[in-house]
Design an enzyme around this catalytic site. Structure first.
Site, short mmCIF file in Angstrom:
data_model
loop_
_atom_site.label_atom_id
_atom_site.label_comp_id
_atom_site.label_asym_id
_atom_site.label_seq_id
_atom_site.Cartn_x
_atom_site.Cartn_y
_atom_site.Cartn_z
N VAL A 11 -7.13 -6.56 -42.22
CA VAL A 11 -7.58 -5.65 -41.14
C VAL A 11 -6.51 -4.61 -40.82
CG1 VAL A 11 -8.38 -5.50 -38.75
CG2 VAL A 11 -9.08 -7.44 -40.16
N HIS A 175 -16.43 -11.40 -27.49
CA HIS A 175 -16.50 -11.14 -28.93
C HIS A 175 -16.56 -12.48 -29.66
CE1 HIS A 175 -15.80 -9.35 -32.81
NE2 HIS A 175 -14.66 -9.99 -32.97
N1 LIG Z 1 -11.51 -8.29 -33.13
C1 LIG Z 1 -12.22 -8.22 -34.23
O1 LIG Z 1 -13.33 -7.69 -34.23
C2 LIG Z 1 -11.68 -8.81 -35.51
C3 LIG Z 1 -12.30 -8.54 -36.75
C4 LIG Z 1 -11.73 -9.08 -37.91
C5 LIG Z 1 -10.58 -9.88 -37.83
N2 LIG Z 1 -10.04 -10.13 -36.61
C6 LIG Z 1 -8.82 -10.94 -36.47
O2 LIG Z 1 -7.71 -10.12 -36.89
C7 LIG Z 1 -6.65 -10.96 -37.32
C8 LIG Z 1 -6.16 -10.51 -38.70
O3 LIG Z 1 -7.16 -10.72 -39.67
P1 LIG Z 1 -6.85 -10.39 -41.21
O4 LIG Z 1 -8.10 -10.63 -41.95
O5 LIG Z 1 -6.17 -9.05 -41.31
O6 LIG Z 1 -5.78 -11.51 -41.54
P2 LIG Z 1 -4.67 -11.48 -42.72
O7 LIG Z 1 -4.22 -12.88 -42.90
O8 LIG Z 1 -5.17 -10.72 -43.89
O9 LIG Z 1 -3.48 -10.63 -42.06
C9 LIG Z 1 -2.73 -11.10 -40.98
C10 LIG Z 1 -1.31 -10.63 -41.23
O10 LIG Z 1 -0.53 -10.91 -40.05
C11 LIG Z 1 0.76 -11.20 -40.50
N3 LIG Z 1 1.51 -11.87 -39.45
C12 LIG Z 1 1.44 -13.17 -39.05
N4 LIG Z 1 2.31 -13.38 -38.04
C13 LIG Z 1 2.91 -12.20 -37.80
C14 LIG Z 1 3.88 -11.77 -36.88
N5 LIG Z 1 4.41 -12.60 -35.98
N6 LIG Z 1 4.29 -10.48 -36.92
C15 LIG Z 1 3.76 -9.60 -37.80
N7 LIG Z 1 2.84 -9.95 -38.71
C16 LIG Z 1 2.41 -11.23 -38.71
C17 LIG Z 1 0.56 -12.05 -41.74
O11 LIG Z 1 1.73 -12.09 -42.55
C18 LIG Z 1 -0.61 -11.33 -42.40
O12 LIG Z 1 -0.20 -10.37 -43.35
C19 LIG Z 1 -7.22 -12.39 -37.28
O13 LIG Z 1 -6.85 -13.01 -36.07
C20 LIG Z 1 -8.71 -12.17 -37.33
O14 LIG Z 1 -9.44 -13.25 -36.81
C21 LIG Z 1 -10.56 -9.61 -35.46
#
Ligand SMILES: NC(=O)c1ccc[n+]([C@@H]2O[C@H](COP(=O)([O-])OP(=O)(O)OC[C@H]3O[C@@H](n4cnc5c(N)ncnc54)[C@H](O)[C@@H]3O)[C@@H](O)[C@H]2O)c1
Length: 312
Positions: A11, A175
Site C-alpha cells: 500500500v 472500516h
Molecule cells: N485503511 C485501508 O483501507 C487499508 C487498505 C489496505 C491495507 N490496509 C492496511 O495497511 C497496512 C499495510 O498493508 P500492506 O499490504 O502495505 O502491508 P505490507 O506488509 O506490504 O507493508 C507493510 C510495510 O510496513 C513495514 N513496517 C513494519 N513496521 C514498520 C515500522 N515500525 N516502521 C516502518 N515500516 C514498518 C514493513 O517492513 C512492510 O514493508 C496493513 O495494516 C493493512 O491492513 C489498510
C-alpha cells in the site's frame, strides 16, 4: 511540498507511486524498517519518471526520520497486512505499537504535519494517532471511506452497466466488513437515485459485496489489496496538497457530530490544506442511524483494547 509515506510495502509503495504520477509534490520520502527495501522501491519508481513524465523525487530511507523533517503530510501504512481469515480487529496489538512509534517520530521532526492513517484496524489506529500525537484533531485523518466508497461505486457500476465515475455514493461508519455502512438509498447515478433502477434484492447484493470487498480480495490474492487503497490515499493527499476541498468519507475524531463523541469513525468530511476541515452534515434515516450507532459501538470495543493493553 514534501510528503512522507511510512511503510514501503504494497500500500505504501502504491501510494507513493500514485502521488508521483500526479506530479504535484516536490519530494516523497518513503520510509521502511527493512534495510534497503524503501531505497529499492524508490529507485524502481524513479526509473519510471522518464517514461511517465513526472518530476516528483521519491527517496527511500531505512528508518531515518531525520530525512522526513519538514514534511507537510505523512501517510502511515506500516504494519502487518491482514492474512486470509484474519479480521482487521486481530491486527490491533501488533499494529498499535508500530503506529504509536511512527507517530512519535513523525511529530518530532515535522510538528505541523497532517497525518493520514491507513494501517488496520484503521479507525482504532486513527484514534490512537490522535490521542498519542497531541496534534489538533483536524490533522489526523483515517483512510477507509475513500476506498470503501470507490468499491461501492464499482459494485453499483457493474450492476447498472454504468461508468464508475458517473456514480455518486458514500460509505460511512467503521472500516470493517461488518461495521461499514454503504448508503445505497442516498446513492445517485448522475443525480438520479440508483434505487429507481434496482430491486430490493439487487440493492442488498450490492451492499453485501461492498462490505466484503476487502475480504474478497484477501481470499483471492492471499494478502490485502493495494491498488485501490493506494489510489484512494493518494487522492486524499492531493486534496490536502492542492487545497481541493474534496468531500471524502474519512475516519475523524468526533465531538458530538452524528451523536458520537470520543471516537474516530467514517463520516463525510471536506479535505483541504487544513487536513479535514469540517464534518458535512448528513441526514440519516432511522435505519441508517441505528446502523451507525451499532458501528460506533463495535469501533469503541476495539478502541478499548488500547486502554486495556496500556497503549494509551
Ligand atoms: N485503511 C485501508 O483501507 C487499508 C487498505 C489496505 C491495507 N490496509 C492496511 O495497511 C497496512 C499495510 O498493508 P500492506 O499490504 O502495505 O502491508 P505490507 O506488509 O506490504 O507493508 C507493510 C510495510 O510496513 C513495514 N513496517 C513494519 N513496521 C514498520 C515500522 N515500525 N516502521 C516502518 N515500516 C514498518 C514493513 O517492513 C512492510 O514493508 C496493513 O495494516 C493493512 O491492513 C489498510
Amino acid at each position: 511540498m514534501k510528503i512522507t509515506v511510512i511503510g514501503a510495502g504494497a500500500v505504501g509503495a502504491t501510494t507513493a507511486d500514485n502521488i508521483a504520477r500526479k506530479n504535484f509534490a516536490e519530494e516523497v520520502i518513503l520510509l521502511d524498517i527493512k534495510e534497503g527495501f524503501a531505497e529499492g522501491k524508490a529507485q524502481d519508481m524513479m526509473q519510471t519518471a522518464a517514461l511517465l513524465g513526472f518530476d516528483t523525487k521519491i527517496k527511500g530511507v531505512t528508518n531515518d526520520y531525520l530525512q522526513t523533517a519538514g514534511s507537510s503530510i505523512a501517510v502511515i501504512t506500516s504494519g502487518i497486512p491482514r492474512k486470509p481469515g484474519m479480521t482487521r480487529e486481530e491486527l490491533i496489538g501488533t499494529n498499535a505499537n508500530i503506529v504509536k512509534g511512527v507517530v512519535d517520530n513523525l511529530v518530532k521532526y515535522s510538528p505541523d504535519i497532517i497525518i493520514i492513517v491507513v494501517s488496520n484496524p484503521m479507525d482504532t489506529m486513527t484514534y490512537l494517532a490522535y490521542k498519542s500525537s497531541g496534534l489538533p484533531k483536524n490533522r489526523i485523518i483515517g483512510m477507509g471511506g475513500a476506498l470503501d466508497s470507490s468499491r461501492f461505486k464499482y459494485q453499483l457500476a457493474n450492476k447498472l452497466n454504468a461508468s464508475p465515475g458517473d456514480l455518486n455514493a458514500i460509505v460511512i461508519g467503521g472500516h470493517g466488513d461488518t461495521t461499514m455502512i454503504p448508503l445505497i438509498n442516498k446513492a445517485t447515478w448522475n443525480s438520479i437515485p440508483v434505487k429507481d433502477f434496482l430491486e430490493e434484492n439487487e440493492k442488498e447484493e450490492i451492499v453485501q459485496k461492498t462490505m466484503v470487498g476487502g475480504a474478497t480480495l484477501t481470499a483471492l490474492i492471499g494478502t490485502s489489496a493495494w491498488y485501490a487503497p493506494g489510489a484512494a490515499t493518494a487522492a486524499m493527499v492531493e486534496s490536502i496538497a492542492l487545497n481541493q476541498n474534496k468531500l471524502f468519507t474519512a475516519s475523524v475524531y468526533l465531538e458530538g457530530e452524528l451523536d458520537e463523541s470520543d471516537i474516530c469513525i467514517g463520516v463525510p468530511v471536506i479535505i483541504n490544506k487544513n487536513g479535514w476541515d469540517k464534518v458535512v452534515p448528513i441526514q440519516l434515516d432511522e435505519e441508517e442511524k441505528a446502523k451507525f450507532k451499532a458501528s460506533a459501538t463495535a469501533v469503541r470495543a476495539m478502541n478499548a483494547v488500547l486502554t486495556e493493553s496500556n497503549i494509551i
